[in-house]
Every structure is written in C-alpha cells, then in structure tokens.
Scaffold this motif. Structure first.
Motif, mmCIF file in Angstrom:
data_model
loop_
_atom_site.group_PDB
_atom_site.id
_atom_site.type_symbol
_atom_site.label_atom_id
_atom_site.label_comp_id
_atom_site.label_asym_id
_atom_site.label_seq_id
_atom_site.Cartn_x
_atom_site.Cartn_y
_atom_site.Cartn_z
ATOM 1 N N LYS A 148 83.128 39.230 16.970
ATOM 2 C CA LYS A 148 83.280 38.219 15.656
ATOM 3 C C LYS A 148 82.088 37.266 15.638
ATOM 4 C CE LYS A 148 86.827 39.913 14.025
ATOM 5 N NZ LYS A 148 86.652 40.646 12.699
ATOM 6 N N LYS A 149 81.522 36.962 16.695
ATOM 7 C CA LYS A 149 80.393 35.913 16.805
ATOM 8 C C LYS A 149 79.530 36.200 17.998
ATOM 9 C CE LYS A 149 83.184 32.102 18.601
ATOM 10 N NZ LYS A 149 83.796 30.759 18.443
ATOM 11 N N GLY A 150 78.373 35.565 17.812
ATOM 12 C CA GLY A 150 77.485 35.753 19.052
ATOM 13 C C GLY A 150 76.051 34.953 18.502
ATOM 14 N N SER A 190 75.120 36.133 23.944
ATOM 15 C CA SER A 190 76.406 36.145 24.382
ATOM 16 C C SER A 190 77.196 36.556 23.036
ATOM 17 C CB SER A 190 76.991 34.671 24.650
ATOM 18 O OG SER A 190 76.751 33.781 23.784
ATOM 19 N N MET A 191 78.260 37.352 23.156
ATOM 20 C CA MET A 191 79.044 37.955 22.054
ATOM 21 C C MET A 191 80.631 37.619 22.408
ATOM 22 S SD MET A 191 77.092 41.301 20.620
ATOM 23 C CE MET A 191 76.991 41.957 22.228
ATOM 24 N N GLU A 192 81.555 37.122 21.370
ATOM 25 C CA GLU A 192 82.708 36.936 21.835
ATOM 26 C C GLU A 192 83.483 37.557 20.613
ATOM 27 O OE1 GLU A 192 82.852 32.506 21.352
ATOM 28 O OE2 GLU A 192 81.714 32.242 23.431
ATOM 29 N N ASP A 193 85.043 37.760 20.991
ATOM 30 C CA ASP A 193 85.957 38.112 20.046
ATOM 31 C C ASP A 193 86.355 36.910 19.034
ATOM 32 O OD1 ASP A 193 87.696 36.732 21.668
ATOM 33 O OD2 ASP A 193 88.451 38.399 22.476
ATOM 34 N N LYS A 194 87.154 37.215 18.410
ATOM 35 C CA LYS A 194 87.985 36.175 17.458
ATOM 36 C C LYS A 194 88.650 35.047 18.158
ATOM 37 C CE LYS A 194 92.383 38.726 16.606
ATOM 38 N NZ LYS A 194 93.090 39.164 15.520
ATOM 39 N N GLY A 196 87.616 33.911 20.961
ATOM 40 C CA GLY A 196 86.589 33.239 21.761
ATOM 41 C C GLY A 196 86.189 33.655 23.068
ATOM 42 N N LYS A 197 86.955 34.866 23.407
ATOM 43 C CA LYS A 197 86.738 35.441 24.869
ATOM 44 C C LYS A 197 85.571 36.202 24.856
ATOM 45 C CE LYS A 197 88.712 39.198 27.494
ATOM 46 N NZ LYS A 197 90.062 40.380 27.763
ATOM 47 N N ALA A 198 84.604 36.137 25.960
ATOM 48 C CA ALA A 198 83.317 36.655 25.888
ATOM 49 C C ALA A 198 83.537 38.170 26.244
ATOM 50 C CB ALA A 198 82.616 36.281 27.548
ATOM 51 N N ILE A 199 82.741 38.958 25.355
ATOM 52 C CA ILE A 199 82.942 40.426 25.474
ATOM 53 C C ILE A 199 81.596 40.912 26.131
ATOM 54 C CG2 ILE A 199 82.626 42.496 23.904
ATOM 55 C CD1 ILE A 199 84.424 41.147 22.240
ATOM 56 N N PHE A 200 80.190 40.041 25.902
ATOM 57 C CA PHE A 200 79.331 40.733 26.437
ATOM 58 C C PHE A 200 78.164 39.391 26.576
ATOM 59 C CE2 PHE A 200 74.928 41.912 25.673
ATOM 60 C CZ PHE A 200 74.433 42.953 26.835
ATOM 61 N N SER A 201 77.401 39.578 27.709
ATOM 62 C CA SER A 201 76.524 38.409 28.017
ATOM 63 C C SER A 201 75.294 39.082 28.571
ATOM 64 C CB SER A 201 77.063 37.122 28.725
ATOM 65 O OG SER A 201 77.390 37.695 29.991
ATOM 66 N N LEU A 202 74.002 38.423 28.365
ATOM 67 C CA LEU A 202 72.945 38.927 28.918
ATOM 68 C C LEU A 202 72.103 37.501 29.186
ATOM 69 C CD1 LEU A 202 70.762 41.680 28.206
ATOM 70 C CD2 LEU A 202 69.490 39.513 28.159
ATOM 71 N N GLU A 203 71.347 37.717 30.473
ATOM 72 C CA GLU A 203 70.388 36.633 30.559
ATOM 73 C C GLU A 203 69.094 37.023 31.621
ATOM 74 O OE1 GLU A 203 70.858 32.167 32.811
ATOM 75 O OE2 GLU A 203 72.417 33.506 32.669
ATOM 76 N N ASP A 204 68.083 36.379 31.035
ATOM 77 C CA ASP A 204 66.841 37.035 31.780
ATOM 78 C C ASP A 204 65.510 36.290 31.630
ATOM 79 O OD1 ASP A 204 65.356 38.821 33.441
ATOM 80 O OD2 ASP A 204 64.729 39.898 31.838
ATOM 81 N N ASP A 205 64.491 36.420 32.159
ATOM 82 C CA ASP A 205 63.270 35.804 31.843
ATOM 83 C C ASP A 205 62.308 36.735 31.309
ATOM 84 O OD1 ASP A 205 64.047 33.928 34.615
ATOM 85 O OD2 ASP A 205 64.029 32.696 32.588
#
Length: 415
Positions: A148-150, A190-194, A196-205
């Motif tokens: 739903k949001k990210g 980051s992406m979340e469902d309706k 607010g639960k985290a569905i996907f996250s990515l972190e890097d440099d």
C-alpha cells in the motif's frame, strides 16, 4: 521544453549510438546563398556518435549546431541518432544535451571545420552533470502482496532525502530528484501493507559519479531466494518478510495474459509471421507445460509449444516460424491454427485449464463488445495490442489498439 516521459528499466553501461536518420537544415538556412549551395552539392555530410552513459527515464536528446547556419534539433528517446548535410565552414560547434527525468543530465561538445563534399564522422563525448536513482519493483497483477505504501531514503554528507513510492500497473517505482555527483549515498527502500506491516526492505551504499550517474537497482522479484536479483554492492543488507506461493509453479488465471496477437500477415511480405505474445504478470516464475494456442477451448486443432520457464515480468512469443528475432523468449509451433482474420477467438490453455482468452472482430449475441482486428498490409501490417495497465479490463475493446507488430515488447501502440 516539454519532453515526453517514457519510463523503462535499463542497466547502466556506456553505449555508442550511430547516426542514421537524415536531417536537412532548410528551416534555419539562409535563403539565396544556402539554396544555391545545396543545388551545387556544396555541402558536407556529418554523422554523429553520442557516447553517453545509458539512462532510464530518457526524455530527449538535443543537438545545437553553430557555424554557417544555426540549427537546433530535438530527438525523442526512441530516435537518438543524427545525420546532417551542412554548409562548409571553418569553425562548426556541435553541442549535444541529454535530458532524462525532466532534467539536463549529460552534455558534450566538439568543434571542427567542414569542407564541401566531405563526409565527416564525429564522436561527441558526453559528460554527466548530475545523477538520479530509479528503482523499479514488480509486484504482480492485482498486487497479491497487498503493498500500500513505501518510500526511498537517500543520505549523503549529512543530507537526507525522502521520495515516495509510485504505483505503475503491476510494479512500483521510486525516483529521486537530481543528485550531486562524486558522492557516496546510503539507500533504504521500504514497503508496507495497509496495516503498516513491513513487506520488503533494502539497504545499501553506492557511489554516484560521472561513470555511473544512474546506479542500477533492478529488483526482478520480491523473492528471498532464487528469483531475487539485485545489482548492488557485495555487502547487501536485504530483508524479505513476504511469504508468497511457490517460487516456481504452474500458471493460474490472471497470472499470464495475452498481450499481443498478430495473424494479419501479408503473403507479399515473407518477413511477417503469425505470433501470440504472452506476459507473466505474477511475482513467480511460471512453468508453462502442455500449453496450447487454439481457436476454441477444444484442444483439437490447437498448437502446443515446448515447456518453458517464464520469470516474472518476462514475455514469451509463440510463433509459426522456426526462428524469429524478438525481444522476449521465443517458442515456435509447427501448426499455428488458421485463425479467421475478421472475427474469432484465441484461447491459451495449460494442462487442460484455460488461462486466458480473447474474442475479436464482429459482435454477436455472446460477444457484445468484441476487440478490434488488425490489418493486412505489405508495408504497414497491424497487430492487436493490449495496454498492459488495463490487464484487468482486457475484455473491453478500449483496452486494446492496433499498430505495427512489436513481438517481445510491451508497447501498446507506441505507448
């Protein structure tokens, strides 16, 4: 300047584009002397090679020529080469500019003299002025994960920037504003469902410099194992909390759609061939086994193609030619059904189950609003093409159009 946006994903690598299209400079030419020079053939032919870093969201390429004439040429993203006939002169200046994401991204300039009757090949080295980040993530038809949001966050030298997620049919995108070069950035997606639960996250440099003004973050799938491919640094902190069905599985209804259909071939053009284009809009790699293309749900008389594994967001072209040059995966069939050109049905089945179908041509008591039909022409054949953004309304004729066949490419009538 109002460039036309066309979003697409491409890996960042240097590329050289050779000038092919012919341009004349009549609009900006001096009247009598210029006309006389053209009649005498006293011009020089100049072909340009623009050496620039390949960029997504490419809007246009602009070439300004300053010399005996002043010429301003603008090419769209699809037409990015130049070939000109110019009047002789001592100091011709050629300035090239590349616009992407609505901003001047790269620029280059060369100076040369032109002699009458000469043919000159020029290479214009392009230099990046700014950079940006573009990330495209497939989420599958109908968004089965419930995203739903990210947001995407970028930080560098104490500065922090946040950019929202945008929905684009069966994928989402993150696009930054213009960014300074010669800096290291930290990226978090980051992406979340309706709820607010985290569905996907990515972190890097990553480092943003002139050689890589647009880093490649191509996320092929939300999978945590074999189907996940991210072109990032070696030490990637990746967290996937999304659970979906099997990573490799058989297709179901609404997983694969018929995205293009061409049977209106001309007997006068042997390069044309009949084909059906299939698009995997799911988030899984689908195993197409015992699949047929036919005119009805009766498999008798249908054409069966070999088993193929079709990854997410990939295209399969099934045609009646042994080999074909397409942008997607290609499978040939021995006996493509003899589809009626003015009206009929097309049915895709796998393991005895109907996966997708369409009806085109004439209206009847069952098909009140049939899809349009293509046209047979030796010089301008037209196929039936689906606007993939309307995949869930593909039974409606307004979701389709007819245009020059583009097997292996999702590009409904040039869009």
């Amino acid at each position: 300047m109002s460039p036309t946006f066309k979003k697409h994903v491409c890996r960042c690598a240097a590329t050289t584009l050779t000038a092919l299209a012919l341009w004349n400079c009549s609009e900006d030419s001096h009247a009598s002397d210029s006309d006389h020079a053209i009649l005498l053939g006293e011009t020089a032919n100049v072909a340009f090679q623009l050496d620039y870093a390949e960029t997504p969201l490419l809007d246009s390429i602009v070439l300004d020529c300053y010399g005996t004439d002043t010429i301003h040429l603008v090419h769209s993203a699809e037409n990015n080469s130049f070939n000109l006939d110019l009047f002789p002169g001592e100091d011709w200046i050629f300035n090239a500019k590349l616009y992407a994401n609505g901003t001047l991204m790269q620029q280059g300039e060369v100076t040369t003299s032109l002699e009458a009757g000469s043919a000159v090949n020029l290479k214009i080295p392009m230099h990046a002025l700014i950079g940006f980040v573009y990330v495209k993530v497939p989420i599958g038809f109908g968004n089965p994960a419930g995203i739903k949001k990210g947001e995407m966050k970028l930080t560098s030298k104490g500065e922090s920037f946040t950019f929202p997620m945008e929905f684009e049919s069966d994928y989402v995108t993150f696009t930054s504003d213009e960014l300074k070069l010669d800096r290291e950035y930290h990226i978090t997606i980051s992406m979340e469902d309706k709820n607010g639960k985290a569905i996907f996250s990515l972190e890097d440099d990553f480092m943003l410099d002139e050689n890589t003004p647009v880093p490649s973050f191509q996320i092929e799938s939300l999978r945590s194992k074999i189907a996940l491919a991210i072109d990032l640094a070696k030490d990637v902190n990746l967290q996937v909390s999304l659970t979906l069905p099997a990573m490799k599985r058989a297709p179901a209804v609404d997983d694969i759609v018929i995205s293009e259909f061409f049977i209106w071939t001309s007997t006068k053009d042997t390069t044309q061939y009949s084909f059906v284009e299939l698009y995997n809009g799911s988030t899984d790699t689908l195993i197409l086994d015992k699949c047929t293309i036919g005119k009805t749900s009766n498999v008798s008389g249908s054409a069966e193609f070999e088993t193929v594994s079709l990854p997410p967001n990939e295209i399969l072209v099934v045609g009646n030619r042994d080999k074909a040059n397409t942008a997607g995966i290609y499978k040939s069939v021995e006996n493509m059904p003899a589809f009626v050109k003015n009206a009929g049905s097309l049915v895709l089945q796998c393991n005895g189950a109907v996966i997708d179908s369409l009806y085109y041509g004439k209206a009847d008591s069952i098909h009140v609003s049939p899809l349009p039909v293509g046209t047979t022409s030796p010089t301008a054949p037209k196929s039936l093409q689906l606007n993939i953004g309307f995949w869930d309304k593909r039974a409606e004729p307004d979701s389709w159009c007819t245009d020059t066949p583009t097997p292996g490419m999702i590009s409904a009538c040039g869009n």
